[in-house]
Write a protein that holds these residues in place. Sequence first.
Motif, PDB file in Angstrom:
ATOM      1  N   GLY A 120       0.789  -1.230   0.000  1.00  0.00           N
ATOM      2  CA  GLY A 120       0.000   0.000   0.000  1.00  0.00           C
ATOM      3  C   GLY A 120       0.818   1.275   0.000  1.00  0.00           C
ATOM      4  N   VAL A 121       1.973   1.253   0.634  1.00  0.00           N
ATOM      5  CA  VAL A 121       2.822   2.436   0.730  1.00  0.00           C
ATOM      6  C   VAL A 121       3.267   2.947  -0.646  1.00  0.00           C
ATOM      7  N   PHE A 122       3.269   2.090  -1.652  1.00  0.00           N
ATOM      8  CA  PHE A 122       3.727   2.476  -2.979  1.00  0.00           C
ATOM      9  C   PHE A 122       2.644   3.151  -3.825  1.00  0.00           C
ATOM     10  N   PHE A 123       1.429   3.276  -3.282  1.00  0.00           N
ATOM     11  CA  PHE A 123       0.307   3.796  -4.070  1.00  0.00           C
ATOM     12  C   PHE A 123      -0.125   5.198  -3.635  1.00  0.00           C
ATOM     13  N   ASN A 124       0.753   5.909  -2.941  1.00  0.00           N
ATOM     14  CA  ASN A 124       0.540   7.323  -2.605  1.00  0.00           C
ATOM     15  C   ASN A 124      -0.819   7.602  -1.975  1.00  0.00           C
ATOM     16  N   GLY A 125      -1.196   6.787  -0.995  1.00  0.00           N
ATOM     17  CA  GLY A 125      -2.431   7.025  -0.257  1.00  0.00           C
ATOM     18  C   GLY A 125      -3.683   6.489  -0.909  1.00  0.00           C
ATOM     19  N   VAL A 126      -3.579   5.942  -2.106  1.00  0.00           N
ATOM     20  CA  VAL A 126      -4.734   5.361  -2.795  1.00  0.00           C
ATOM     21  C   VAL A 126      -4.867   3.915  -2.323  1.00  0.00           C
ATOM     22  N   GLY A 127      -6.094   3.531  -1.958  1.00  0.00           N
ATOM     23  CA  GLY A 127      -6.328   2.186  -1.455  1.00  0.00           C
ATOM     24  C   GLY A 127      -7.472   1.509  -2.163  1.00  0.00           C
TER      25      GLY A 127
END
Length: 151
Positions: A120-127
């Motif tokens: 998740g950390v690699f998606f810039n806050g997008v979940g």
Amino acid sequence: MATSTHVKKPGWFTVNVFNRTVAWLTRRGLSVWGSRVLAVRGRKSGQWRTTPVNLLTVDGEQYLVAPRGHVQWTHNMRAAGGGELHLGKHVDVFTATEVADDDKVPLLRAYLKRWKAEVGVFFNGVGPDSPDTDLRRIAPDHPVFRITITN
């Protein structure tokens, strides 16, 4: 297809402990949450390059998602057009087709639902619960390949 140059380089722990542990287990036939060892020929050297990946299945189709962006294996995959997925002694040879950014939203959502704790950390806050517009906005930063097993 991709104009983004987004890359999140892994830290020391990921490279030296996490990835090596997952790859070691996967080579011995123990899949960690869908893990496989991807083997793809280097676009310059022609040598086989390996890295652990998560194999995503959506609606009966299989995909490889690059959470860290446009990394070496994605460039090699574009050049080679396929590769091998290893789980223990089992090897699946496959061809790969890159997915267009407009078609990535449900795939990125499914990937994040399954592996957000890990990547998740690699998606810039997008979940996984983010609006489609947010997933589409980050789509160019995360290559996705549909794979077709050929053996």
